[in-house]
Design a protein around this motif. Structure first.
Motif, PDB file in Angstrom:
ATOM      1  N   THR A  20       0.845  -1.191   0.000  1.00 51.38           N
ATOM      2  CA  THR A  20       0.000   0.000   0.000  1.00 51.38           C
ATOM      3  C   THR A  20       0.884   1.246   0.000  1.00 51.38           C
ATOM      4  O   THR A  20       1.977   1.263   0.550  1.00 51.38           O
ATOM      5  CB  THR A  20      -0.939   0.033   1.219  1.00 51.38           C
ATOM      6  OG1 THR A  20      -0.181   0.200   2.423  1.00 51.38           O
ATOM      7  CG2 THR A  20      -1.752  -1.247   1.315  1.00 51.38           C
ATOM      8  N   ARG A  46      -4.079   5.441  -3.778  1.00 53.32           N
ATOM      9  CA  ARG A  46      -5.278   6.264  -3.953  1.00 53.32           C
ATOM     10  C   ARG A  46      -5.300   6.924  -5.327  1.00 53.32           C
ATOM     11  O   ARG A  46      -6.337   7.030  -5.954  1.00 53.32           O
ATOM     12  CB  ARG A  46      -5.334   7.317  -2.848  1.00 53.32           C
ATOM     13  CG  ARG A  46      -6.567   8.210  -2.917  1.00 53.32           C
ATOM     14  CD  ARG A  46      -6.759   8.991  -1.643  1.00 53.32           C
ATOM     15  NE  ARG A  46      -5.601   9.802  -1.296  1.00 53.32           N
ATOM     16  CZ  ARG A  46      -5.539  10.582  -0.222  1.00 53.32           C
ATOM     17  NH1 ARG A  46      -6.546  10.620   0.627  1.00 53.32           N
ATOM     18  NH2 ARG A  46      -4.460  11.295   0.018  1.00 53.32           N
ATOM     19  N   ASP A  47      -4.136   7.380  -5.795  1.00 51.79           N
ATOM     20  CA  ASP A  47      -4.019   8.070  -7.080  1.00 51.79           C
ATOM     21  C   ASP A  47      -3.384   7.106  -8.079  1.00 51.79           C
ATOM     22  O   ASP A  47      -2.175   6.880  -8.062  1.00 51.79           O
ATOM     23  CB  ASP A  47      -3.158   9.325  -6.911  1.00 51.79           C
ATOM     24  CG  ASP A  47      -3.114  10.201  -8.161  1.00 51.79           C
ATOM     25  OD1 ASP A  47      -3.223   9.653  -9.267  1.00 51.79           O
ATOM     26  OD2 ASP A  47      -2.962  11.437  -8.005  1.00 51.79           O
ATOM     27  N   LYS A  70      -6.487   0.720  -7.438  1.00 50.59           N
ATOM     28  CA  LYS A  70      -6.942   1.828  -6.599  1.00 50.59           C
ATOM     29  C   LYS A  70      -7.304   1.340  -5.202  1.00 50.59           C
ATOM     30  O   LYS A  70      -8.018   0.351  -5.039  1.00 50.59           O
ATOM     31  CB  LYS A  70      -8.154   2.519  -7.219  1.00 50.59           C
ATOM     32  CG  LYS A  70      -8.631   3.741  -6.422  1.00 50.59           C
ATOM     33  CD  LYS A  70      -9.750   4.471  -7.144  1.00 50.59           C
ATOM     34  CE  LYS A  70     -10.258   5.659  -6.327  1.00 50.59           C
ATOM     35  NZ  LYS A  70      -9.194   6.641  -6.026  1.00 50.59           N
ATOM     36  N   ASP A  72      -8.195   3.516  -1.489  1.00 52.50           N
ATOM     37  CA  ASP A  72      -8.241   4.706  -0.637  1.00 52.50           C
ATOM     38  C   ASP A  72      -8.509   4.237   0.783  1.00 52.50           C
ATOM     39  O   ASP A  72      -9.628   3.854   1.131  1.00 52.50           O
ATOM     40  CB  ASP A  72      -9.341   5.656  -1.111  1.00 52.50           C
ATOM     41  CG  ASP A  72      -9.361   6.959  -0.326  1.00 52.50           C
ATOM     42  OD1 ASP A  72      -8.622   7.066   0.688  1.00 52.50           O
ATOM     43  OD2 ASP A  72     -10.116   7.879  -0.706  1.00 52.50           O
ATOM     44  N   GLN A  74      -8.811   5.875   3.353  1.00 53.22           N
ATOM     45  CA  GLN A  74      -9.702   6.773   4.071  1.00 53.22           C
ATOM     46  C   GLN A  74     -11.166   6.561   3.694  1.00 53.22           C
ATOM     47  O   GLN A  74     -12.034   7.343   4.082  1.00 53.22           O
ATOM     48  CB  GLN A  74      -9.302   8.228   3.825  1.00 53.22           C
ATOM     49  CG  GLN A  74      -7.934   8.571   4.375  1.00 53.22           C
ATOM     50  CD  GLN A  74      -7.690  10.062   4.481  1.00 53.22           C
ATOM     51  OE1 GLN A  74      -8.625  10.868   4.514  1.00 53.22           O
ATOM     52  NE2 GLN A  74      -6.447  10.461   4.555  1.00 53.22           N
ATOM     53  N   ASP A  75     -11.432   5.485   2.981  1.00 49.86           N
ATOM     54  CA  ASP A  75     -12.794   5.167   2.545  1.00 49.86           C
ATOM     55  C   ASP A  75     -12.972   3.648   2.617  1.00 49.86           C
ATOM     56  O   ASP A  75     -12.430   2.916   1.800  1.00 49.86           O
ATOM     57  CB  ASP A  75     -13.007   5.676   1.117  1.00 49.86           C
ATOM     58  CG  ASP A  75     -14.411   5.459   0.605  1.00 49.86           C
ATOM     59  OD1 ASP A  75     -15.204   4.749   1.266  1.00 49.86           O
ATOM     60  OD2 ASP A  75     -14.732   6.000  -0.474  1.00 49.86           O
ATOM     61  N   SER A  78     -13.909   1.747  -0.485  1.00 54.45           N
ATOM     62  CA  SER A  78     -12.787   1.505  -1.390  1.00 54.45           C
ATOM     63  C   SER A  78     -11.958   0.324  -0.905  1.00 54.45           C
ATOM     64  O   SER A  78     -11.501  -0.503  -1.715  1.00 54.45           O
ATOM     65  CB  SER A  78     -11.907   2.760  -1.480  1.00 54.45           C
ATOM     66  OG  SER A  78     -10.738   2.514  -2.235  1.00 54.45           O
ATOM     67  N   THR A 106     -11.914  11.175   7.733  1.00 51.31           N
ATOM     68  CA  THR A 106     -12.035  10.288   6.580  1.00 51.31           C
ATOM     69  C   THR A 106     -13.493  10.258   6.122  1.00 51.31           C
ATOM     70  O   THR A 106     -14.387  10.824   6.764  1.00 51.31           O
ATOM     71  CB  THR A 106     -11.590   8.868   6.938  1.00 51.31           C
ATOM     72  OG1 THR A 106     -12.561   8.285   7.825  1.00 51.31           O
ATOM     73  CG2 THR A 106     -10.223   8.863   7.605  1.00 51.31           C
ATOM     74  N   THR A 116      -6.334   6.381   8.500  1.00 53.08           N
ATOM     75  CA  THR A 116      -5.458   5.908   7.422  1.00 53.08           C
ATOM     76  C   THR A 116      -4.449   4.894   7.923  1.00 53.08           C
ATOM     77  O   THR A 116      -4.324   3.789   7.379  1.00 53.08           O
ATOM     78  CB  THR A 116      -4.697   7.096   6.797  1.00 53.08           C
ATOM     79  OG1 THR A 116      -5.624   8.079   6.350  1.00 53.08           O
ATOM     80  CG2 THR A 116      -3.822   6.638   5.644  1.00 53.08           C
TER      81      THR A 116
END
Length: 294
Positions: A20, A46-47, A70, A72, A74-75, A78, A106, A116
């Motif tokens: 990650t 994430r990006d 992908k 994220d 913080q989600d 995801s 988040t 995170t």
């Protein structure tokens, strides 16, 4: 301890590793070295545009396929989507993190650092656990030494927010998470092991993203004067990924920030507290709606 380096990595041909936050810093070096050793590396970022550029930068005669997906942290939606897309993995490296950032929440309402650095990885690990064959390596920090776990206010809603103590709490949570994960793995009779590593003080992009211009200047100056390279910092993670170690080992430089790589004694008494580890695990299960799946 010995002067172990990434050159000592064994062959990872035929093995899959998820890293990650591998688009820069320690994660990028970790992914690059493992790909060079023959692993199929999944860069979880994430990006994805930055991830694609990172994948292009991972080269070498022995480099295998590098896949960008992908994620994220913080989600939690995801996190679940990412985990659903994985069929099998040998090693999970929980490397992504943020450090001493201004207060933010988040998607799921967690303070961003605990969300995170701990809760996102907690959920990811539990969702992937039935698919992991070898080990989980989580990147902590020497800043866990300033950490205190507040089980009644993990997300800093009832007390004034302080960026560094919040970071320390999240890094202490990494160690307690690993301790409790290993306890549960052992109890379940699983061959999977859980380990933690810390890089010492390595120059990465984290120090330039504190959101405080004076703090950022201080840390960037420190990077120039005192920090080791990302290659040195990632060496600690790679050692934890590759070496034959007992579960719940904590890997780092011999002298906290410099020196040979190996098991380190620099683990705070709070990080050894089994009761807090269990209580944090149970709270994390409630917050993320995920749990030990073996």
């Amino acid at each position: 301890m010995s002067d172990w380096t990434a050159a000592d990595l064994p062959s990872f041909t035929g093995r899959t590793v998820i890293v990650t936050g591998a688009n820069s810093g320690l994660g990028l070096v970790t992914a690059r070295e493992l790909a060079g050793a023959g692993a199929k590396v999944i860069i979880a970022v994430r990006d994805t545009a930055k991830g694609a550029r990172a994948a292009e930068a991972i080269t070498g005669a022995n480099a295998s396929q590098v896949e960008v997906r992908k994620l994220d942290l913080q989600d939690l939606a995801s996190v679940r989507e990412f985990a659903d897309g994985i069929d099998a993995v040998d090693v999970l490296v929980n490397n992504a993190g943020i450090m001493a950032v201004p207060y933010a929440l988040t998607v799921d309402g967690f303070e961003s650092q605990i969300g995170t650095n701990h809760l996102g990885h907690f959920a990811l690990t539990n969702l992937l656990l039935p698919k992991i064959t070898d080990r989980v390596v989580t990147v902590s920090s020497m800043m866990h030494l300033i950490g205190r776990i507040n089980l009644n206010d993990l997300n800093w809603k009832a007390r004034p927010y302080l960026a560094w103590p919040a970071y320390g709490q999240s890094k202490l949570a990494n160690l307690l998470f690993t301790k409790e994960l290993q306890r549960r793995l052992t109890e379940a009779g699983s061959p999977v092991i859980a380990l933690t590593a810390h890089p010492g003080y390595s120059a990465t992009n984290l120090q330039g993203q504190t959101g405080n211009r004076f703090g950022t200047r201080f840390w960037l100056a420190g990077n120039r004067l005192f920090a080791t390279t990302p290659e040195f910092g990632a060496r600690q993670t790679l050692y934890a990924v590759a070496e034959d170690l007992p579960g719940d080992s904590f890997i780092g430089p011999r002298f906290a920030s410099r020196g040979a790589t190996g098991p380190t004694p620099f683990r705070s008494p709070l990080a050894r507290d089994g009761r807090t580890a269990t209580a944090l695990w149970e709270l994390s299960e409630q917050l993320t709606d995920t749990g030990f799946a073996l």
